[in-house]
Design an enzyme around this catalytic site. Structure first.
Site, PDB file in Angstrom:
ATOM      1  N   GLU A  39       0.794  -1.226   0.042  1.00 19.48           N
ATOM      2  CA  GLU A  39       0.031   0.042   0.008  1.00 19.48           C
ATOM      3  C   GLU A  39       0.822   1.323   0.111  1.00 19.48           C
ATOM      4  O   GLU A  39       1.682   1.421   0.760  1.00 19.48           O
ATOM      5  CB  GLU A  39      -0.840  -0.195   1.208  1.00 19.48           C
ATOM      6  CG  GLU A  39      -2.359   0.721   0.999  1.00 19.48           C
ATOM      7  CD  GLU A  39      -3.190  -0.401   0.080  1.00 19.48           C
ATOM      8  OE1 GLU A  39      -2.960   0.024  -1.385  1.00 19.48           O
ATOM      9  OE2 GLU A  39      -3.635  -1.371   0.454  1.00 19.48           O
ATOM     10  N   ASP A  78       2.993   2.198  -4.969  1.00 17.54           N
ATOM     11  CA  ASP A  78       3.008   2.089  -6.220  1.00 17.54           C
ATOM     12  C   ASP A  78       3.502   3.445  -7.020  1.00 17.54           C
ATOM     13  O   ASP A  78       4.334   3.428  -7.742  1.00 17.54           O
ATOM     14  CB  ASP A  78       1.748   1.931  -6.882  1.00 17.54           C
ATOM     15  CG  ASP A  78       0.525   2.903  -6.605  1.00 17.54           C
ATOM     16  OD1 ASP A  78       0.726   3.548  -5.805  1.00 17.54           O
ATOM     17  OD2 ASP A  78      -0.634   2.746  -7.338  1.00 17.54           O
ATOM     18  N   GLY A 101     -16.526   5.220  -3.799  1.00 16.15           N
ATOM     19  CA  GLY A 101     -15.858   5.658  -2.907  1.00 16.15           C
ATOM     20  C   GLY A 101     -15.747   4.643  -1.589  1.00 16.15           C
ATOM     21  O   GLY A 101     -15.129   5.180  -0.518  1.00 16.15           O
ATOM     22  N   ASP A 134      -4.224   0.466  -9.803  1.00 16.21           N
ATOM     23  CA  ASP A 134      -5.776   0.152  -9.865  1.00 16.21           C
ATOM     24  C   ASP A 134      -6.053   0.116 -11.399  1.00 16.21           C
ATOM     25  O   ASP A 134      -6.891  -0.740 -11.740  1.00 16.21           O
ATOM     26  CB  ASP A 134      -6.795   1.527  -9.361  1.00 16.21           C
ATOM     27  CG  ASP A 134      -6.258   1.803  -7.783  1.00 16.21           C
ATOM     28  OD1 ASP A 134      -5.642   1.106  -7.253  1.00 16.21           O
ATOM     29  OD2 ASP A 134      -6.813   3.061  -7.402  1.00 16.21           O
TER      30      ASP A 134
HETATM   31  C1  GLA Z   1      -5.103   4.772  -4.196  1.00 13.14           C
HETATM   32  C2  GLA Z   1      -4.437   5.152  -5.356  1.00 13.14           C
HETATM   33  C3  GLA Z   1      -3.368   3.781  -5.766  1.00 13.14           C
HETATM   34  C4  GLA Z   1      -2.775   3.537  -4.568  1.00 13.14           C
HETATM   35  C5  GLA Z   1      -3.273   3.389  -3.546  1.00 13.14           C
HETATM   36  C6  GLA Z   1      -2.390   3.319  -2.069  1.00 13.14           C
HETATM   37  O1  GLA Z   1      -5.959   3.656  -4.423  1.00 13.14           O
HETATM   38  O2  GLA Z   1      -5.451   5.295  -6.876  1.00 13.14           O
HETATM   39  O3  GLA Z   1      -2.637   4.335  -6.797  1.00 13.14           O
HETATM   40  O4  GLA Z   1      -1.699   4.550  -4.460  1.00 13.14           O
HETATM   41  O5  GLA Z   1      -4.458   4.349  -3.093  1.00 13.14           O
HETATM   42  O6  GLA Z   1      -1.820   1.911  -2.229  1.00 13.14           O
END
Ligand code: GLA
Length: 393
Positions: free
Chosen positions: A43, A46, A136, A186
């Site tokens: 987490e 990325d 959300g 994502d």
């Molecule tokens: C959101 C962002 C991702 C990532 C997560 C945290 O989902 O869209 O790109 O940074 O937060 O891991």
């Protein structure tokens, strides 16, 4: 009880029904879908060029529609929680004029994807969107809308078909039209997700390794806290900046290149908060690689332990958790048969993800329900495929 959610074909039927109501008898020529995701571990790594380990969900966004002859685009959303109005009409950009974001917010993802589509000009079209990804909730409802819409546009006017650059275009849409400087996770997993697998994504090389996840004795439970704290908008870019500050003090391109020793040596030159953010990232990247190895070997206890370490680090060092997510994780960890649990996604609300033995599912849900102060929603999920065409006529 875990929530039931509509199947992809039920969702497609809903979108087709709405299409008929709005546009008349002629059925839509194209139907596509793209999934939401849950991140198992990795987490806030990325955008630091690190590793992430998400999987695509059976919760999806469907787009149905047809090319039209007029100059205008009409898009309608059948998604209940979307902001009003649920129908937008606009002209396609000519001479490279930008399609500006505005209201309603849901339409900005559509406009952004049109703007960043790689094979302009596009023909006019009309389309209906329907989604089972909670808005959300930290399960990437926005990425699934972007990727579904991009997939729809590909059927109207094919691009070169490159999947990674498709994910990058959708990420651009989020940056310019939703104002969120997100990483690539994502959109990447929504495009490239694979049934029965989590994806270990190297966010530097943009290569992905599928990790099988089909053990029938294992369940992946998503618990939606149903809270979303308003901090999300401002805190995410702040975290990104702190990471960039840390890597620049360390003289590295990104925190992917930093070691714990680098960090310890530079500690005196880093503000305490910047040090703690960077420590989370460097350790989380290592945890993600270890976790993928553990999953590969079926070492679920080890995987679960890493999930809890990840959660604690997000809570204490990265400070993106909240009371509700902490409560959900603690409650899950009290049940025998649970391997691990953690917040998933950006944080400040949204969901937790829990890995547990299949036989423990009912008592785990019951226990969390009893212990959690709010009203959670539960999804029992399996790793699903990425974006795909459902019908073409
Ligand atoms: C959101 C962002 C991702 C990532 C997560 C945290 O989902 O869209 O790109 O940074 O937060 O891991």
């Amino acid at each position: 009880m875990a929530s039931s959610f509509p199947s992809v074909s039920e969702l497609e039927a809903t979108a087709r029904r709405v299409y008929g109501q709005v546009f008349g008898e002629e059925p839509p020529q194209v139907a596509v879908c793209a999934p939401g995701r849950v991140n198992l571990i990795g987490e806030h790594t990325d955008y630091n060029q690190g590793f992430v380990l998400p999987m695509a969900l059976p919760l999806v966004t469907v787009v149905v529609g047809s090319q039209t002859s007029g100059p205008d685009v009409t898009v309608v959303t059948a998604t209940e929680d979307a902001d009003e109005p649920r129908r937008v009409d606009f002209s396609l950009p000519s001479d490279g004029a930008p399609l500006s974001p505005g209201l309603p917010r849901w339409a900005n993802y559509v406009k952004g994807v049109i703007q960043h589509y790689k094979a302009p000009p596009l023909p006019a079209f009309r389309a209906v969107v329907a989604s089972s990804v909670p808005l959300g909730g930290g399960l990437s409802s926005s990425a699934s809308l972007e990727v579904a819409f991009y997939t729809f546009l590909q059927q109207l006017k094919p691009d070169d078909g490159d999947k990674v650059s498709k994910a990058l275009s959708c990420q651009q849409a989020e940056h310019t039209h939703a104002g969120v400087p997100c990483g690539i996770m994502d959109q990447f997993v929504s495009v490239l997700g694979s049934e029965g697998h989590a994806l270990l994504i190297d966010c530097r090389s943009l290569e992905a390794t599928p990790v099988p996840l089909t053990d029938p004795g294992l369940v992946i439970l998503i618990t939606n806290s149903n809270v979303r704290h308003s901090l999300t908008g401002s805190e995410y870019p702040t975290r990104r900046r702190q990471c960039e500050e840390a890597s620049s003090v360390l003289g590295k391109d990104s925190l992917r290149d930093a070691t714990i020793r680098d960090l310890e040596e530079a500690k005196g030159r880093l503000a305490d908060v910047v040090y703690r953010r960077a420590l989370h990232v460097v350790e989380e990247i290592q945890r993600t690689v270890k976790a993928a190895e553990a999953l590969q070997k079926g070492a679920y206890k080890e995987f679960g332990k890493l999930m809890v370490e990840s959660h604690n680090s997000l809570r204490d060092l990265y400070e993106v958790s909240c009371r509700e997510l902490d409560e959900l994780v603690s409650a899950a960890m009290e049940v025998e048969g649970v391997f691990g649990s953690r917040m998933t996604g950006g944080g400040f609300g949204g969901c937790t993800v829990t890995l547990l033995q299949a036989h423990a599912i009912d008592k785990t849900i019951l226990h969390i329900q009893e212990r959690y102060g709010g009203t959670p929603t539960f999804y029992v999920t399996t790793p699903s495929a990425g974006a795909r065409v459902l019908t073409m006529s």
